[in-house]
Design a protein around this motif. Sequence first.
Motif, mmCIF file in Angstrom:
data_model
loop_
_atom_site.group_PDB
_atom_site.id
_atom_site.type_symbol
_atom_site.label_atom_id
_atom_site.label_comp_id
_atom_site.label_asym_id
_atom_site.label_seq_id
_atom_site.Cartn_x
_atom_site.Cartn_y
_atom_site.Cartn_z
ATOM 1 N N THR A 159 -7.533 -12.307 -4.872
ATOM 2 C CA THR A 159 -8.072 -13.500 -5.534
ATOM 3 C C THR A 159 -9.159 -13.156 -6.548
ATOM 4 O O THR A 159 -9.625 -14.032 -7.269
ATOM 5 C CB THR A 159 -8.649 -14.479 -4.492
ATOM 6 O OG1 THR A 159 -9.739 -13.849 -3.805
ATOM 7 C CG2 THR A 159 -7.586 -14.878 -3.470
ATOM 8 N N ILE A 160 -9.560 -11.884 -6.599
ATOM 9 C CA ILE A 160 -10.589 -11.433 -7.546
ATOM 10 C C ILE A 160 -9.890 -10.644 -8.649
ATOM 11 O O ILE A 160 -9.279 -9.602 -8.390
ATOM 12 C CB ILE A 160 -11.648 -10.560 -6.839
ATOM 13 C CG1 ILE A 160 -12.307 -11.358 -5.705
ATOM 14 C CG2 ILE A 160 -12.692 -10.063 -7.829
ATOM 15 C CD1 ILE A 160 -13.147 -10.529 -4.768
ATOM 16 N N ALA A 161 -9.990 -11.152 -9.872
ATOM 17 C CA ALA A 161 -9.201 -10.587 -10.984
ATOM 18 C C ALA A 161 -9.478 -9.109 -11.205
ATOM 19 O O ALA A 161 -8.564 -8.337 -11.530
ATOM 20 C CB ALA A 161 -9.478 -11.386 -12.258
ATOM 21 N N SER A 162 -10.723 -8.676 -11.017
ATOM 22 C CA SER A 162 -11.080 -7.287 -11.333
ATOM 23 C C SER A 162 -10.796 -6.318 -10.184
ATOM 24 O O SER A 162 -10.977 -5.113 -10.331
ATOM 25 C CB SER A 162 -12.571 -7.207 -11.695
ATOM 26 O OG SER A 162 -13.375 -7.567 -10.575
ATOM 27 N N ALA A 163 -10.359 -6.842 -9.033
ATOM 28 C CA ALA A 163 -10.180 -5.988 -7.855
ATOM 29 C C ALA A 163 -8.870 -5.199 -7.929
ATOM 30 O O ALA A 163 -7.848 -5.698 -8.390
ATOM 31 C CB ALA A 163 -10.204 -6.832 -6.586
ATOM 32 N N ARG A 164 -8.949 -3.965 -7.462
ATOM 33 C CA ARG A 164 -7.770 -3.093 -7.428
ATOM 34 C C ARG A 164 -7.851 -2.243 -6.166
ATOM 35 O O ARG A 164 -8.922 -1.745 -5.807
ATOM 36 C CB ARG A 164 -7.782 -2.199 -8.675
ATOM 37 C CG ARG A 164 -6.704 -1.150 -8.752
ATOM 38 C CD ARG A 164 -6.642 -0.558 -10.162
ATOM 39 N NE ARG A 164 -7.928 -0.055 -10.632
ATOM 40 C CZ ARG A 164 -8.350 1.204 -10.451
ATOM 41 N NH1 ARG A 164 -7.583 2.068 -9.809
ATOM 42 N NH2 ARG A 164 -9.524 1.584 -10.934
ATOM 43 N N VAL A 165 -6.716 -2.103 -5.487
ATOM 44 C CA VAL A 165 -6.679 -1.357 -4.218
ATOM 45 C C VAL A 165 -5.746 -0.169 -4.360
ATOM 46 O O VAL A 165 -4.622 -0.299 -4.841
ATOM 47 C CB VAL A 165 -6.213 -2.268 -3.059
ATOM 48 C CG1 VAL A 165 -6.114 -1.477 -1.748
ATOM 49 C CG2 VAL A 165 -7.148 -3.458 -2.889
ATOM 50 N N GLU A 166 -6.228 0.999 -3.940
ATOM 51 C CA GLU A 166 -5.402 2.207 -3.893
ATOM 52 C C GLU A 166 -5.285 2.661 -2.452
ATOM 53 O O GLU A 166 -6.118 2.331 -1.606
ATOM 54 C CB GLU A 166 -6.028 3.321 -4.750
ATOM 55 C CG GLU A 166 -6.079 3.011 -6.234
ATOM 56 C CD GLU A 166 -6.730 4.132 -7.042
ATOM 57 O OE1 GLU A 166 -7.275 5.075 -6.411
ATOM 58 O OE2 GLU A 166 -6.707 4.057 -8.276
ATOM 59 N N GLY A 167 -4.250 3.450 -2.164
ATOM 60 C CA GLY A 167 -4.029 3.922 -0.805
ATOM 61 C C GLY A 167 -2.990 3.068 -0.108
ATOM 62 O O GLY A 167 -2.296 2.255 -0.727
ATOM 63 N N VAL A 168 -2.882 3.239 1.196
ATOM 64 C CA VAL A 168 -1.842 2.571 1.986
ATOM 65 C C VAL A 168 -2.485 1.760 3.109
ATOM 66 O O VAL A 168 -3.345 2.268 3.830
ATOM 67 C CB VAL A 168 -0.865 3.601 2.597
ATOM 68 C CG1 VAL A 168 0.123 2.919 3.535
ATOM 69 C CG2 VAL A 168 -0.121 4.356 1.501
ATOM 70 N N ILE A 169 -2.070 0.495 3.228
ATOM 71 C CA ILE A 169 -2.417 -0.323 4.391
ATOM 72 C C ILE A 169 -1.112 -0.870 4.953
ATOM 73 O O ILE A 169 -0.383 -1.584 4.259
ATOM 74 C CB ILE A 169 -3.371 -1.478 4.042
ATOM 75 C CG1 ILE A 169 -4.684 -0.942 3.457
ATOM 76 C CG2 ILE A 169 -3.661 -2.321 5.293
ATOM 77 C CD1 ILE A 169 -5.651 -2.022 2.996
ATOM 78 N N GLU A 170 -0.818 -0.504 6.204
ATOM 79 C CA GLU A 170 0.431 -0.917 6.832
ATOM 80 C C GLU A 170 0.162 -1.868 7.991
ATOM 81 O O GLU A 170 -0.770 -1.653 8.779
ATOM 82 C CB GLU A 170 1.195 0.303 7.358
ATOM 83 C CG GLU A 170 1.678 1.236 6.259
ATOM 84 C CD GLU A 170 2.365 2.473 6.800
ATOM 85 O OE1 GLU A 170 3.108 3.114 6.023
ATOM 86 O OE2 GLU A 170 2.156 2.807 7.994
ATOM 87 N N LEU A 171 0.986 -2.906 8.094
ATOM 88 C CA LEU A 171 0.998 -3.811 9.235
ATOM 89 C C LEU A 171 2.317 -3.581 9.958
ATOM 90 O O LEU A 171 3.388 -3.807 9.385
ATOM 91 C CB LEU A 171 0.883 -5.263 8.760
ATOM 92 C CG LEU A 171 0.974 -6.357 9.823
ATOM 93 C CD1 LEU A 171 -0.192 -6.258 10.806
ATOM 94 C CD2 LEU A 171 1.009 -7.744 9.175
ATOM 95 N N ASP A 172 2.243 -3.073 11.180
ATOM 96 C CA ASP A 172 3.457 -2.685 11.919
ATOM 97 C C ASP A 172 4.358 -1.781 11.076
ATOM 98 O O ASP A 172 5.581 -1.936 11.059
ATOM 99 C CB ASP A 172 4.236 -3.922 12.370
ATOM 100 C CG ASP A 172 3.584 -4.628 13.540
ATOM 101 O OD1 ASP A 172 2.822 -3.968 14.276
ATOM 102 O OD2 ASP A 172 3.829 -5.832 13.720
ATOM 103 N N GLY A 173 3.752 -0.847 10.377
ATOM 104 C CA GLY A 173 4.510 0.137 9.612
ATOM 105 C C GLY A 173 4.970 -0.309 8.242
ATOM 106 O O GLY A 173 5.576 0.474 7.506
#
Length: 268
Positions: free
Chosen positions: A72-86
């Motif tokens: 919801t934040i325009a400038s936000a960026r995520v790198e890496g891996v986040i898994e929910l039940d794989g």
Amino acid sequence: MEQTELATAAQRVEPTSAPKIHAEGVSVYYGDKKAIDHVSIDVHTEHVTAFIGPSGCGKSTFLRALNRMNDTIASARVEGVIELDGEDIYNSGMDVVQLRARVGMVFQKPNPFPKSIYENIAYGPRIHGLAQGKGELDAIVEKSLQRAGLWEEVKDRLEESGTALSGGQQQRLCIARAIAVDPEVILMDEPCSALDPIATAKIEELIDELRGRYAIVIVTHSMQQAARVSQRTAFFHLGNLVEYGHTSDIFTNPREQKTQDYITGRYG
């Protein structure tokens, strides 16, 4: 309070299954500013996991990454891996609305909808198609309020506005609202910071009762609260995950000097 006292409530419960959430090498940026730097952590259903650390250390930013609230934040960026039940929650095919039903969020300030108590709970199940008719919806509302420890207090006033409740009741209403869509994970971002000690105690009792039914992650500024409600604690500092382990170990025998300094109040 002595460190040994802080850890008395922390039970050493070993996980018996794969992690519910697996995060590996996660970095979060706001524009050019890196708020989280290469964090890896596993969250299990058997544990309440607490994130602690000084203000601005990134714990809430990382929490929000776990159900893509940073989208919801325009400038936000995520790198890496986040898994929910794989399953990678950041893959392009992920239904974000469905993800946030599976990974619910309870915010720092209670935010009930400007609707009746009943409609606060019924809204999510209705839009997600979880109830066939009013009878099933009534049952979901009652069950959710019971699990949130609120049913006996509000069962005769379900048509009153949710905003008319006390602060502590509003926060339990928000927890009931999160539970109503049958989530697998509940994220709590300082859920007691706006509450008095009695309301805080009720929320902490509720967290303990919900443990094992949902994977629960709580961000808290209170080390005493982390010790009381959690079995795992992660200490964040300047966007880094400094240490993560059994709550009792973090408070009585931390591996890192930075953790020791924070626990003993040398900075905060």
